[in-house]
Design an enzyme around this catalytic site. Structure first.
Site, PDB file in Angstrom:
ATOM      1  N   GLU A 167       0.804  -1.231   0.000  1.00 40.39           N
ATOM      2  CA  GLU A 167       0.000   0.000   0.000  1.00 40.39           C
ATOM      3  C   GLU A 167       0.837   1.282   0.000  1.00 40.39           C
ATOM      4  OE1 GLU A 167      -2.750  -0.297   3.278  1.00 40.39           O
ATOM      5  OE2 GLU A 167      -3.770  -2.013   2.410  1.00 40.39           O
ATOM      6  N   ASN A 209       2.082  -5.191  -3.163  1.00 38.79           N
ATOM      7  CA  ASN A 209       0.684  -5.506  -2.850  1.00 38.79           C
ATOM      8  C   ASN A 209      -0.087  -4.211  -2.585  1.00 38.79           C
ATOM      9  OD1 ASN A 209      -1.228  -7.719  -2.140  1.00 38.79           O
ATOM     10  ND2 ASN A 209      -1.172  -6.830  -0.076  1.00 38.79           N
ATOM     11  N   HIS A 246     -10.435  -6.008  -2.152  1.00 39.24           N
ATOM     12  CA  HIS A 246     -11.493  -5.775  -1.163  1.00 39.24           C
ATOM     13  C   HIS A 246     -12.619  -5.039  -1.902  1.00 39.24           C
ATOM     14  CE1 HIS A 246      -9.009  -7.089   2.146  1.00 39.24           C
ATOM     15  NE2 HIS A 246      -8.042  -6.266   1.773  1.00 39.24           N
TER      16      HIS A 246
HETATM   17  C1  XIL Z   1      -6.277  -6.126   8.342  1.00 35.86           C
HETATM   18  C2  XIL Z   1      -6.610  -7.264   9.258  1.00 35.86           C
HETATM   19  O1  XIL Z   1      -7.542  -8.085   8.611  1.00 35.86           O
HETATM   20  C3  XIL Z   1      -7.153  -6.765  10.568  1.00 35.86           C
HETATM   21  O2  XIL Z   1      -7.283  -7.838  11.487  1.00 35.86           O
HETATM   22  C4  XIL Z   1      -6.234  -5.709  11.171  1.00 35.86           C
HETATM   23  O3  XIL Z   1      -6.839  -5.169  12.317  1.00 35.86           O
HETATM   24  C5  XIL Z   1      -5.973  -4.628  10.170  1.00 35.86           C
HETATM   25  O4  XIL Z   1      -5.442  -5.196   8.996  1.00 35.86           O
HETATM   26  N1  XIL Z   1      -4.901  -4.508   3.706  1.00 35.86           N
HETATM   27  C6  XIL Z   1      -3.920  -5.341   4.167  1.00 35.86           C
HETATM   28  C7  XIL Z   1      -4.206  -6.225   5.321  1.00 35.86           C
HETATM   29  O5  XIL Z   1      -2.856  -5.445   3.537  1.00 35.86           O
HETATM   30  O6  XIL Z   1      -3.055  -6.458   6.080  1.00 35.86           O
HETATM   31  C8  XIL Z   1      -5.290  -5.667   6.197  1.00 35.86           C
HETATM   32  O7  XIL Z   1      -5.591  -6.623   7.193  1.00 35.86           O
HETATM   33  C9  XIL Z   1      -6.500  -5.333   5.362  1.00 35.86           C
HETATM   34  C10 XIL Z   1      -6.170  -4.307   4.331  1.00 35.86           C
END
Ligand code: XIL
Length: 669
Positions: A167, A209, A246
């Site tokens: 990110e 990623n 997502h």
């Molecule tokens: C999220 C987890 O699912 C949660 O449990 C935590 O509190 C926050 O992170 N992008 C990512 C993941 O790369 O690591 C994130 O995971 C969701 C968004």
């Protein structure tokens, strides 16, 4: 193995072709799956048929929840730790590393034959304050390098792909987002991270990623694309791009497949790394999977959690399993899009295993190594696990005076012949009749068990599989031979003890060289004590058709168990028959169970290195993991066996048995 019986000395007269249905109970008379069209009934096994994986995020704290871990191990063959490899867990204060929670997941994956994605090394979020407050480039550069190198070194050899940087791009823009790394190190921090990562573990794939890079028309997608193109043109090490995915209820953008294929055309793998979709519409999930299936370099899909209740977006119910672990409609849509058949419409025997087998054999790889106190002629009955980068083989060694056990380990089959043989009678296991070992790691007790025959069914334990002196003295599973065995054994021998456990119970199988396979059971938490309720699990009125060396395995990614039993054919040669069942204590349905359609017999094995044996005798499958579940892959099976110069004759105990390796050549995946 049969310890004393001179069966090989005489050729057996016509035993006759064995009827496929000769074995016990009726079982479900489902049509046998066709070797070329078999569909798998789980996500991981079906994805594997196109060379892809299907993964999930997992949390260390949930591995003890049996509903959770049952789904995890049945459906998924890739795992991403949801939080356990993030900076705020692994290096909460400078230089003080904590890999315990991530190790739990990595160990679980190794024991169940699952691969791992590493997530994530450099990310602005879940980053401890001591890092985000660094203002000096020299310090931050050194801190970032140490973090990447230490974490990757710790997990070296255990991670398929790392999300090196996560990110780094700003929403709605083609530029990097502000972060301590960007602000202090400048644009070059991503390149520095990837170069450091390649140096730390050259074997792991290195991914960038991000989210909201699925739409080809988005500025953020274009920004990441330009970076990857630049990296590839300048030789900056990058192997893959992860699309988090997502999604909202609408699912992927219409251009998702275009995006995946455009990135792939730059010469990187693409992966869907954190898939979840608000309300989990079946069509939205199917469209996502299809986009991946249509792009050759789309190597796999990971969903971000098992059940809705495990999701970071739990209120939106975005996953494939409901809070109770039931499959949702999106599950079937995903399985179908992967090319599989959902269980409701699949044949009862829907299986990843074919109903006939072909194999290629190595030459004799392992020969006995007699020494001054071990005047042995043969090495036999191998048991094998792959653990910590090595094959660990336990076997019987035979001489005219009887049997004992040997241990050897090697990293590659080409090294098998030169490995040192450690005789276990030098330690607490002691001398005397000990034969036909079986090795597995009993995860609930964090202990290795070696099960073997001594006249009773016996075992020793060891905390370290690689220490041949660490085995405890023999203990017996039974106070004495169970009544049912005494009543049925006739002139046979009580041999080839075999333990396998599911999530509730452990089972102990044994043979009697008289046509009976026995099974006892105990609770998982009671093991190794409490084996009772001994029953005949399978029998045949022709004792040679169901002779000895029985193995029971869990087939990875299916609900199937595989039983194989050594038989003696009409030509007097050893071979294997096979059956499947939906449960360890269930009734067994023939799979490849005849002389003309055997699991493995000299007739369905090719010998590119020369036909050194006509017997395919007592051995073991190479497992996908190493724990008490005895899970084997569903594809490209390998079986370590004992074979013999066809011209050898004489006393059974002094025959020159050697070990060779079969590799399945007709798997469809
Ligand atoms: C999220 C987890 O699912 C949660 O449990 C935590 O509190 C926050 O992170 N992008 C990512 C993941 O790369 O690591 C994130 O995971 C969701 C968004």
């Amino acid at each position: 193995m049969n310890p004393f019986h001179p069966l090989r000395g005489r050729r057996l007269s016509a035993v006759g072709l064995l009827a496929a249905t000769a074995l016990l109970a009726a079982g479900t008379a489902a049509a046998a799956p066709d070797a070329t069209t078999v569909k798998a009934s789980t996500l991981g096994a079906q994805a594997a048929q196109s060379g892809r994986y299907f993964g999930t995020a997992a949390a260390a704290g949930k591995l003890g929840d049996s509903t959770y871990s049952t789904i995890l191990d049945r459906e998924f063959n890739m795992i991403t730790p949801e939080n356990e490899m993030k900076w705020d867990t692994t290096e909460r204060s400078r230089g003080s590393f904590n890999f315990g929670p991530a190790d739990q997941i990595v160990n679980h994956a190794a024991a169940h034959g699952q691969r791992m994605r590493g997530h994530t090394l450099v990310w602005h979020s879940q980053l401890p304050g001591w890092v985000s407050s660094i203002t000096d480039a020299t310090t931050l550069r050194s801190v970032m390098k140490t973090h990447i190198t230490t974490e990757m070194n710790h997990f070296k050899g255990k991670i398929y792909a790392w999300d090196v940087v996560n990110e780094a791009f700003a929403d709605g823009s083609s530029q990097h987002r502000g972060s301590v790394f960007q602000n202090v190190l400048g644009n070059g921090f991503i390149e520095e991270a990837f170069r450091t990562a390649r140096a730390a573990d050259p074997a792991a794939k290195l991914c960038y990623n991000d989210y909201n890079i699925e739409d080809w028309n988005a500025a953020k997608t274009q920004g990441v694309y330009a970076m990857v193109r630049d990296f590839k043109s300048r030789g900056v090490p990058i192997d893959c791009v992860g699309f988090q995915s997502h999604f909202g209820t609408g699912g992927p953008p219409a251009s998702f497949q275009t995006t995946l294929s455009n990135f792939a055309a730059l010469g990187v793998d693409v992966q869907i790394t954190e898939l979840d979709i608000a309300q989990a519409p079946a069509t939205a999930y199917a469209n996502t999977v299809k986009a991946c299936m249509n792009v050759a370099r789309c190597k796999g899909i990971t969903v971000w959690g098992v059940r809705d209740s495990d999701s970071w977006r739990t209120g939106q119910k975005p996953l494939l399993f409901d809070n109770n672990g039931n499959k949702k409609p999106a599950y079937n849509a995903v399985l179908t899009a992967l090319g599989g058949t959902p269980a409701t419409t699949a044949r009862a025997s829907a299986a990843a295993l074919p109903s006939s087998f072909r194999w290629s054999s190595s030459g004799a790889l392992i020969a006995p190594k007699p020494d001054s106190t071990h005047n042995i002629a043969g090495i036999k009955d191998p048991s094998v696990v792959y653990y910590n980068g090595k094959y660990h083989v336990f076997a019987s060694v035979a001489s005219s005076s009887g049997y004992s056990l040997v241990y050897l380990s090697f990293s590659d089959w080409s090294q098998a012949g030169s490995a040192t043989h450690h005789y276990l009678d030098r330690g607490a296991i002691g001398t005397g009749y000990r034969a036909a070992p079986q090795i597995f790691y009993f995860a609930p007790q964090k202990l290795w068990y070696l099960v073997y025959q001594t006249g009773n069914a016996s075992y020793s334990t060891n905390a370290d599989i690689s220490n041949p002196n660490g085995w405890s003295a023999p203990r017996n599973f039974y106070a004495s031979m169970p009544d049912i065995i005494r009543q049925n054994i006739g002139g046979g021998y009580w041999v080839d003890m075999w333990v396998i456990c599911d999530s509730a119970r452990c089972y102990l199988f044994s043979s009697d060289d008289n046509g009976h396979l026995y099974r006892s059971q105990t609770g998982l938490s009671q093991f190794p004590n409490g084996f009772t309720n001994t029953v005949i699990a399978a029998q045949d009125s022709n004792k040679f058709a169901l002779f000895e060396a029985s193995n029971v395995y869990k087939v990875q990614g299916s609900n199937q168990y595989l039983l194989i039993v050594e038989a003696i054919g009409s030509d007097g040669r050893r071979y294997f028959r096979s059956w499947t069942s939906g449960s360890i204590a269930g009734s067994w349905t023939p799979l490849a169970a005849t002389e003309s359609n055997p699991l493995a017999r000299a007739t369905n094995v090719t010998f590119p290195a020369g036909a050194w044996t006509k017997d395919i005798s007592h051995g073991e499958m190479i497992r996908a993991g190493y724990d008490q579940t005895l899970t084997i892959p569903s594809c490209r099976l390998q079986y370590l066996y004992q074979g013999l110069n066809p011209n050898a004759s004489g006393n059974y105990n002094t025959l020159p048995w050697r070990l060779g390796l079969l590799t399945q050549t007709n798997s469809t995946c």
